[in-house]
Design an enzyme around this catalytic site. Structure first.
Site, PDB file in Angstrom:
ATOM      1  CD  GLU A  36      -2.432  -1.147   2.804  1.00 14.95           C
ATOM      2  OE1 GLU A  36      -3.069  -2.152   3.092  1.00 14.95           O
ATOM      3  OE2 GLU A  36      -2.284  -0.177   3.566  1.00 14.95           O
ATOM      4  CB  CYS A  59       2.486   7.198   3.611  1.00 16.77           C
ATOM      5  SG  CYS A  59       2.819   5.903   4.772  1.00 16.77           S
ATOM      6  CB  CYS A  99       5.968  -5.638   9.406  1.00 15.25           C
ATOM      7  SG  CYS A  99       7.184  -4.906  10.521  1.00 15.25           S
ATOM      8  CB  CYS A 108       3.666  -3.377  16.668  1.00 15.98           C
ATOM      9  SG  CYS A 108       5.391  -2.927  16.447  1.00 15.98           S
ATOM     10  CB  CYS A 140       0.895  -2.625  13.694  1.00 22.28           C
ATOM     11  SG  CYS A 140       1.287  -2.380  11.952  1.00 22.28           S
ATOM     12  CB  CYS A 168       0.157   1.095   7.900  1.00 22.48           C
ATOM     13  SG  CYS A 168       0.913   0.041   9.102  1.00 22.48           S
TER      14      CYS A 168
HETATM   15  N1  SAH Z   1       7.643   0.044  10.883  1.00 27.02           N
HETATM   16  C1  SAH Z   1       7.866   1.429  11.000  1.00 27.02           C
HETATM   17  C2  SAH Z   1       7.142   2.251   9.938  1.00 27.02           C
HETATM   18  C3  SAH Z   1       5.778   1.784   9.559  1.00 27.02           C
HETATM   19  S1  SAH Z   1       4.541   1.959  10.800  1.00 27.02           S
HETATM   20  C4  SAH Z   1       7.504   1.923  12.390  1.00 27.02           C
HETATM   21  O1  SAH Z   1       6.900   1.174  13.148  1.00 27.02           O
HETATM   22  O2  SAH Z   1       7.874   3.044  12.709  1.00 27.02           O
HETATM   23  C5  SAH Z   1       4.280   3.711  10.745  1.00 27.02           C
HETATM   24  C6  SAH Z   1       3.614   4.271  11.971  1.00 27.02           C
HETATM   25  O3  SAH Z   1       2.266   3.802  12.056  1.00 27.02           O
HETATM   26  C7  SAH Z   1       4.295   3.879  13.263  1.00 27.02           C
HETATM   27  O4  SAH Z   1       4.548   5.028  14.054  1.00 27.02           O
HETATM   28  C8  SAH Z   1       3.269   3.003  13.955  1.00 27.02           C
HETATM   29  O5  SAH Z   1       3.411   3.114  15.360  1.00 27.02           O
HETATM   30  C9  SAH Z   1       1.965   3.574  13.418  1.00 27.02           C
HETATM   31  N2  SAH Z   1       0.814   2.675  13.499  1.00 27.02           N
HETATM   32  C10 SAH Z   1       0.755   1.359  13.221  1.00 27.02           C
HETATM   33  N3  SAH Z   1      -0.486   0.880  13.434  1.00 27.02           N
HETATM   34  C11 SAH Z   1      -1.240   1.931  13.853  1.00 27.02           C
HETATM   35  C12 SAH Z   1      -2.598   2.092  14.237  1.00 27.02           C
HETATM   36  N4  SAH Z   1      -3.445   1.072  14.224  1.00 27.02           N
HETATM   37  N5  SAH Z   1      -3.014   3.327  14.609  1.00 27.02           N
HETATM   38  C13 SAH Z   1      -2.156   4.381  14.607  1.00 27.02           C
HETATM   39  N6  SAH Z   1      -0.871   4.297  14.242  1.00 27.02           N
HETATM   40  C14 SAH Z   1      -0.415   3.086  13.889  1.00 27.02           C
HETATM   41 FE1  SF4 Z   2       5.984  -3.322  11.703  1.00 27.99          FE
HETATM   42 FE2  SF4 Z   2       3.620  -2.211  12.181  1.00 27.99          FE
HETATM   43 FE3  SF4 Z   2       5.383  -2.447  14.159  1.00 27.99          FE
HETATM   44 FE4  SF4 Z   2       5.839  -0.676  12.188  1.00 27.99          FE
HETATM   45  S1  SF4 Z   2       4.171  -0.617  13.665  1.00 27.99           S
HETATM   46  S2  SF4 Z   2       7.280  -2.148  13.066  1.00 27.99           S
HETATM   47  S3  SF4 Z   2       4.924  -1.795  10.442  1.00 27.99           S
HETATM   48  S4  SF4 Z   2       4.416  -4.149  13.048  1.00 27.99           S
END
Ligand code: SAH
Ligand code: SF4
Length: 392
Positions: free
Chosen positions: A126, A139, A146, A150, A153, A379
């Site tokens: 995406e 973006c 990934c 997390c 996420c 994302c």
């Molecule tokens: N992996 C990298 C970049 C991709 S995620 C990272 O974690 O920084 C980009 C951002 O989206 C990160 O700051 C993450 O904390 C945030 N993010 C992921 N899932 C989310 C959600 N459900 N709501 C809000 N922010 C989210």
């Molecule tokens: Fe990976 Fe999502 Fe964690 Fe970013 S926030 S490191 S994309 S699992």
């Protein structure tokens, strides 16, 4: 007499050997669906070297090619009219100019556009073109899925599939630019969308797990003969891979760094982001203190706010103390809910209270209100939905 293994076992071991011997170069071929060199994978220096070594072409050809690739967004060598036909034929025989295939574009009420791109090997990623008050930002994704896992996420739910090639990162930028140009030229009235001035690596994937290709992509995006995005306008976001942060800081990329901090204690951060068990907060903050920041730049601290978990008054008191002395801007991000999670975002007034308190404590702080909530903008949401649909 020696007994032969049953045929199915023989086949299984042979396919295992085939997989093991699939070197990096072959893997690239599988990803791009061709054994030819993708020109979008090459920096200017490499383009000069490649053209010189394999096609015996003068360095000025690289300058011409870069203009065709990135200024005129051409994907067909026959359109490169200032290059001799024999050279174009030779290029077409040995090289490709890739593009991801756009499968879906979702448009939010605020103009934010979310693209689902399919890569040559069928995987989906995406990109989101985000409408902000004073500018548009793209973006991009850096991986398919990934590995960091997390808990909040959506991309994490896909697991890790593979790293993107530099060409697949640059390809997202070019494909969205083409869409914008098409919309401006052919829609009546023209769609309310403008070219983007900033690029953030905040889509699917952990960019610093794919460090070499991300650095390469930043250099290509940065080339002043090509797309010419200043490194100041490019931000790479990481979950906090400490050794890779050091390598990134020492690299030629020069892009901005963003850290997904998301908690102020190891206990909470390790629940949200398992990477914290490997690189706990003190180690991460230590790496930020040592980070070779260019003059006038700040590290962005992303803080996804989840109600009752990381948004307490104690967190609010700890956050400025943790970051004191590091040039940062804190970006508060209300959690973007997904149906499978029990997490919830705090009420907007609580987010605003946090921002004001941080400002009062002398910290630079902004709020990133979720863009395009009506199009599943978090994302990973679109790619997982597409995959689910294909699986039916
Ligand atoms: N992996 C990298 C970049 C991709 S995620 C990272 O974690 O920084 C980009 C951002 O989206 C990160 O700051 C993450 O904390 C945030 N993010 C992921 N899932 C989310 C959600 N459900 N709501 C809000 N922010 C989210
Ligand atoms: Fe990976 Fe999502 Fe964690 Fe970013 S926030 S490191 S994309 S699992």
């Amino acid at each position: 007499m020696m007994r032969r293994p049953p045929p199915n076992r023989q086949n299984r071991s042979r396919s295992k050997i085939a997989k093991l011997s699939l070197g990096q170069a072959d893997q690239k071929e599988v990803y791009r669906g061709s054994s030819k060199q993708d020109l979008l994978d090459l920096t200017r220096e490499e383009m000069v070297g490649h053209l010189g070594a394999s096609l015996d072409l003068a360095p000025f050809r690289a300058r011409q090619l870069i203009a065709w690739l990135y200024r005129r967004c051409v994907t067909d060598f026959s359109q490169m009219t200032d290059i001799a036909k024999t050279v174009r034929d030779e290029l077409a025989a040995r090289c490709i100019i890739s593009r991801p295939q756009c499968r879906t574009v979702l448009i939010a009420q605020d103009g934010t556009r979310k693209y689902l791109f399919q890569l040559a090997d069928g995987n989906c990623i995406e990109s989101v073109l985000i409408h902000q008050p004073s500018r548009w930002t793209l973006c991009v994704s850096s991986q398919v899925g990934c590995a960091i896992g997390c808990s909040f996420c959506r991309t994490a739910k896909m697991g890790f599939k593979r790293n993107l090639l530099a060409a697949e990162i640059v390809g997202q930028v070019l494909a969205v630019k083409e869409d914008i140009a098409r919309l401006s030229a052919h829609e009546t009235p023209p769609a309310a969308v403008e070219d983007f001035s900033n690029i953030v690596f905040m889509g699917m994937g952990e960019p610093l797990h794919n460090l070499d290709n991300v650095i390469r992509a930043v250099c290509i995006l940065n080339d002043n003969l090509g797309l010419n995005y200043s490194a100041r306008k490019i931000t790479v976001s990481t979950s906090g891979l400490v050794p890779a942060i050091k390598k990134f800081g020492a690299s030629r990329a020069g892009a901005n760094l963003a850290i997904s901090l998301n908690a102020t204690t190891d206990a909470v951060r390790s629940v949200l982001m398992p990477i914290n068990k490997k690189y706990p907060i003190a180690e991460l903050i230590g790496a930020l203190r040592e980070y070779p920041l260019k003059r006038g730049r700040r590290i962005t601290i992303e803080y996804v706010m989840i109600s009752g978990l990381n948004d307490t008054l104690a967190d609010l008191a700890r956050l400025p103390k943790l970051l004191r002395g590091i040039p940062v801007k804190i970006n508060l991000i209300p959690y973007n809910a997904s149906p499978e999670e029990s997490y919830a975002p705090p009420p907007p007034a609580h987010v605003a209270f946090w921002q004001q308190s941080l400002l009062d404590a002398g910290m630079n702080s902004t709020i990133r209100w979720s863009k395009g909530l009506d199009i599943n903008a978090a994302c990973g949401q679109l790619a997982t939905a597409f995959k689910d649909k294909q699986a039916v």
